[in-house]
Design a protein around this motif. Structure first.
Motif, PDB file in Angstrom:
ATOM      1  N   VAL A  99       0.828  -1.211   0.000  1.00 14.60           N
ATOM      2  CA  VAL A  99       0.000   0.000   0.000  1.00 14.60           C
ATOM      3  C   VAL A  99       0.863   1.262   0.000  1.00 14.60           C
ATOM      4  O   VAL A  99       0.729   2.115  -0.870  1.00 14.60           O
ATOM      5  N   TRP A 100       1.757   1.376   0.972  1.00 12.21           N
ATOM      6  CA  TRP A 100       2.532   2.612   1.088  1.00 12.21           C
ATOM      7  C   TRP A 100       3.625   2.724   0.033  1.00 12.21           C
ATOM      8  O   TRP A 100       3.856   3.786  -0.509  1.00 12.21           O
ATOM      9  N   LEU A 101       4.323   1.632  -0.247  1.00 12.07           N
ATOM     10  CA  LEU A 101       5.415   1.673  -1.232  1.00 12.07           C
ATOM     11  C   LEU A 101       4.964   1.271  -2.637  1.00 12.07           C
ATOM     12  O   LEU A 101       5.745   1.337  -3.574  1.00 12.07           O
ATOM     13  N   TRP A 102       3.744   0.832  -2.788  1.00 12.66           N
ATOM     14  CA  TRP A 102       3.137   0.468  -4.070  1.00 12.66           C
ATOM     15  C   TRP A 102       3.942  -0.576  -4.835  1.00 12.66           C
ATOM     16  O   TRP A 102       4.062  -0.502  -6.050  1.00 12.66           O
ATOM     17  N   LEU A 103       4.483  -1.557  -4.145  1.00 11.83           N
ATOM     18  CA  LEU A 103       5.286  -2.578  -4.812  1.00 11.83           C
ATOM     19  C   LEU A 103       4.426  -3.655  -5.479  1.00 11.83           C
ATOM     20  O   LEU A 103       4.909  -4.371  -6.356  1.00 11.83           O
ATOM     21  N   GLY A 104       3.181  -3.788  -5.075  1.00 14.72           N
ATOM     22  CA  GLY A 104       2.277  -4.747  -5.718  1.00 14.72           C
ATOM     23  C   GLY A 104       2.759  -6.194  -5.618  1.00 14.72           C
ATOM     24  O   GLY A 104       2.615  -6.952  -6.565  1.00 14.72           O
ATOM     25  N   ILE A 105       3.310  -6.565  -4.486  1.00 13.83           N
ATOM     26  CA  ILE A 105       3.870  -7.904  -4.321  1.00 13.83           C
ATOM     27  C   ILE A 105       2.773  -8.947  -4.200  1.00 13.83           C
ATOM     28  O   ILE A 105       2.847 -10.021  -4.787  1.00 13.83           O
ATOM     29  N   TRP A 106       1.717  -8.664  -3.434  1.00 15.63           N
ATOM     30  CA  TRP A 106       0.658  -9.629  -3.190  1.00 15.63           C
ATOM     31  C   TRP A 106      -0.661  -9.095  -3.702  1.00 15.63           C
ATOM     32  O   TRP A 106      -0.932  -7.918  -3.640  1.00 15.63           O
ATOM     33  N   ASP A 107      -1.477 -10.003  -4.204  1.00 15.86           N
ATOM     34  CA  ASP A 107      -2.850  -9.674  -4.585  1.00 15.86           C
ATOM     35  C   ASP A 107      -3.746 -10.802  -4.087  1.00 15.86           C
ATOM     36  O   ASP A 107      -3.781 -11.886  -4.656  1.00 15.86           O
ATOM     37  N   TYR A 108      -4.436 -10.540  -2.993  1.00 17.08           N
ATOM     38  CA  TYR A 108      -5.316 -11.535  -2.399  1.00 17.08           C
ATOM     39  C   TYR A 108      -6.779 -11.268  -2.726  1.00 17.08           C
ATOM     40  O   TYR A 108      -7.655 -11.772  -2.043  1.00 17.08           O
ATOM     41  N   SER A 109      -7.037 -10.494  -3.748  1.00 18.19           N
ATOM     42  CA  SER A 109      -8.412 -10.104  -4.046  1.00 18.19           C
ATOM     43  C   SER A 109      -9.309 -11.294  -4.386  1.00 18.19           C
ATOM     44  O   SER A 109     -10.522 -11.210  -4.235  1.00 18.19           O
ATOM     45  N   SER A 110      -8.748 -12.409  -4.819  1.00 13.41           N
ATOM     46  CA  SER A 110      -9.574 -13.572  -5.150  1.00 13.41           C
ATOM     47  C   SER A 110      -9.645 -14.585  -4.006  1.00 13.41           C
ATOM     48  O   SER A 110     -10.273 -15.622  -4.143  1.00 13.41           O
ATOM     49  N   GLU A 111      -9.014 -14.277  -2.873  1.00 14.46           N
ATOM     50  CA  GLU A 111      -8.988 -15.189  -1.723  1.00 14.46           C
ATOM     51  C   GLU A 111     -10.126 -14.879  -0.750  1.00 14.46           C
ATOM     52  O   GLU A 111     -10.602 -13.755  -0.683  1.00 14.46           O
ATOM     53  N   PRO A 112     -10.532 -15.893   0.038  1.00 17.08           N
ATOM     54  CA  PRO A 112     -11.568 -15.640   1.050  1.00 17.08           C
ATOM     55  C   PRO A 112     -11.005 -14.889   2.254  1.00 17.08           C
ATOM     56  O   PRO A 112      -9.796 -14.870   2.467  1.00 17.08           O
ATOM     57  N   LEU A 113     -11.894 -14.292   3.028  1.00 18.48           N
ATOM     58  CA  LEU A 113     -11.554 -13.591   4.279  1.00 18.48           C
ATOM     59  C   LEU A 113     -10.561 -12.448   4.063  1.00 18.48           C
ATOM     60  O   LEU A 113      -9.562 -12.326   4.754  1.00 18.48           O
ATOM     61  N   ILE A 114     -10.869 -11.583   3.111  1.00 19.39           N
ATOM     62  CA  ILE A 114     -10.007 -10.450   2.776  1.00 19.39           C
ATOM     63  C   ILE A 114     -10.234  -9.325   3.771  1.00 19.39           C
ATOM     64  O   ILE A 114     -11.352  -9.040   4.167  1.00 19.39           O
TER      65      ILE A 114
END
Length: 119
Positions: free
Chosen positions: A89-104
Protein backbone atom coordinates in the motif's frame (compact mmCIF):
# COMPACT_ATOMS: atom_id res chain seq x y z
CA UNK A 1 34.07 -8.41 29.24
CA UNK A 2 32.32 -11.77 29.63
CA UNK A 3 28.91 -10.08 29.66
CA UNK A 4 29.56 -8.33 26.34
CA UNK A 5 30.68 -11.58 24.72
CA UNK A 6 27.56 -13.32 26.04
CA UNK A 7 25.31 -10.63 24.51
CA UNK A 8 27.17 -10.97 21.23
CA UNK A 9 26.53 -14.73 21.24
CA UNK A 10 22.81 -14.16 21.88
CA UNK A 11 22.67 -11.68 19.02
CA UNK A 12 24.37 -14.12 16.65
CA UNK A 13 22.02 -16.90 17.75
CA UNK A 14 18.95 -14.66 17.28
CA UNK A 15 20.06 -13.50 13.83
CA UNK A 16 20.76 -17.08 12.77
CA UNK A 17 17.32 -18.14 14.03
CA UNK A 18 15.68 -15.26 12.14
CA UNK A 19 17.49 -16.21 8.93
CA UNK A 20 16.85 -19.97 9.14
CA UNK A 21 13.20 -19.67 10.13
CA UNK A 22 12.64 -16.90 7.57
CA UNK A 23 14.11 -19.13 4.86
CA UNK A 24 11.88 -22.01 5.98
CA UNK A 25 8.88 -19.66 5.92
CA UNK A 26 9.77 -18.74 2.33
CA UNK A 27 10.10 -22.39 1.30
CA UNK A 28 6.71 -23.30 2.78
CA UNK A 29 5.06 -20.29 1.17
CA UNK A 30 6.70 -21.15 -2.15
CA UNK A 31 5.43 -24.72 -1.96
CA UNK A 32 1.97 -23.59 -0.84
CA UNK A 33 1.41 -20.73 -3.29
CA UNK A 34 3.93 -21.50 -6.00
CA UNK A 35 6.04 -18.39 -5.37
CA UNK A 36 7.22 -16.09 -2.60
CA UNK A 37 8.99 -12.77 -2.09
CA UNK A 38 12.28 -12.01 -0.34
CA UNK A 39 10.44 -9.85 2.20
CA UNK A 40 9.00 -13.08 3.64
CA UNK A 41 12.51 -13.89 4.87
CA UNK A 42 12.18 -10.97 7.29
CA UNK A 43 8.50 -11.53 8.11
CA UNK A 44 8.91 -15.25 8.77
CA UNK A 45 12.12 -14.71 10.70
CA UNK A 46 10.62 -12.05 12.92
CA UNK A 47 7.52 -14.17 13.52
CA UNK A 48 9.62 -17.09 14.72
CA UNK A 49 11.75 -14.76 16.83
CA UNK A 50 8.74 -13.21 18.60
CA UNK A 51 7.01 -16.57 19.08
CA UNK A 52 10.26 -18.01 20.41
CA UNK A 53 10.61 -15.12 22.85
CA UNK A 54 7.08 -15.77 24.10
CA UNK A 55 8.04 -19.35 24.84
CA UNK A 56 10.78 -18.04 27.14
CA UNK A 57 8.35 -15.90 29.14
CA UNK A 58 7.17 -17.48 32.43
CA UNK A 59 3.53 -16.38 31.98
CA UNK A 60 3.43 -18.27 28.69
CA UNK A 61 4.55 -21.61 30.16
CA UNK A 62 1.14 -22.62 31.50
CA UNK A 63 -0.80 -21.89 28.33
CA UNK A 64 -2.70 -24.68 26.63
CA UNK A 65 -1.51 -25.66 23.15
CA UNK A 66 -4.54 -24.09 21.45
CA UNK A 67 -3.88 -20.80 23.28
CA UNK A 68 -0.24 -20.81 22.14
CA UNK A 69 -1.43 -21.52 18.61
CA UNK A 70 -3.89 -18.60 18.66
CA UNK A 71 -1.25 -16.20 20.05
CA UNK A 72 1.31 -17.37 17.48
CA UNK A 73 -1.23 -17.00 14.69
CA UNK A 74 -2.03 -13.45 15.82
CA UNK A 75 1.68 -12.57 15.80
CA UNK A 76 2.02 -13.89 12.25
CA UNK A 77 -1.16 -12.11 11.11
CA UNK A 78 0.02 -8.79 12.55
CA UNK A 79 3.44 -9.11 10.90
CA UNK A 80 1.95 -10.21 7.56
CA UNK A 81 -0.62 -7.42 7.61
CA UNK A 82 1.97 -4.79 8.57
CA UNK A 83 4.37 -5.89 5.85
CA UNK A 84 1.53 -5.95 3.33
CA UNK A 85 0.47 -2.44 4.24
CA UNK A 86 4.02 -1.11 4.06
CA UNK A 87 5.15 -2.92 0.90
CA UNK A 88 1.90 -3.10 -1.07
CA UNK A 89 0.00 0.00 0.00
CA UNK A 90 2.53 2.61 1.09
CA UNK A 91 5.42 1.67 -1.23
CA UNK A 92 3.14 0.47 -4.07
CA UNK A 93 5.29 -2.58 -4.81
CA UNK A 94 2.28 -4.75 -5.72
CA UNK A 95 3.87 -7.90 -4.32
CA UNK A 96 0.66 -9.63 -3.19
CA UNK A 97 -2.85 -9.67 -4.59
CA UNK A 98 -5.32 -11.54 -2.40
CA UNK A 99 -8.41 -10.10 -4.05
CA UNK A 100 -9.57 -13.57 -5.15
CA UNK A 101 -8.99 -15.19 -1.72
CA UNK A 102 -11.57 -15.64 1.05
CA UNK A 103 -11.55 -13.59 4.28
CA UNK A 104 -10.01 -10.45 2.78
CA UNK A 105 -9.23 -7.48 5.02
CA UNK A 106 -8.70 -4.08 3.39
CA UNK A 107 -8.32 -5.79 -0.03
CA UNK A 108 -4.72 -6.71 0.78
CA UNK A 109 -4.68 -9.59 3.18
CA UNK A 110 -6.14 -13.07 3.39
CA UNK A 111 -6.08 -15.22 6.51
CA UNK A 112 -4.56 -18.63 5.89
CA UNK A 113 -5.18 -21.55 8.29
CA UNK A 114 -1.60 -22.68 7.64
CA UNK A 115 -0.42 -19.98 10.05
CA UNK A 116 -1.65 -21.96 13.01
CA UNK A 117 0.80 -24.69 12.05
CA UNK A 118 3.69 -22.21 12.01
CA UNK A 119 2.95 -20.96 15.48
Amino acid sequence: MGHSNSNNNYLKKDLLLIFIMGALYMVVEGLWRGWTHISMLVVGGLASFFIGRLNQHPKFYDRKMWQECVIGTLIILILEFTSGMILNVWLWLGIWDYSSEPLIFMDKYAYNMLYCGFS
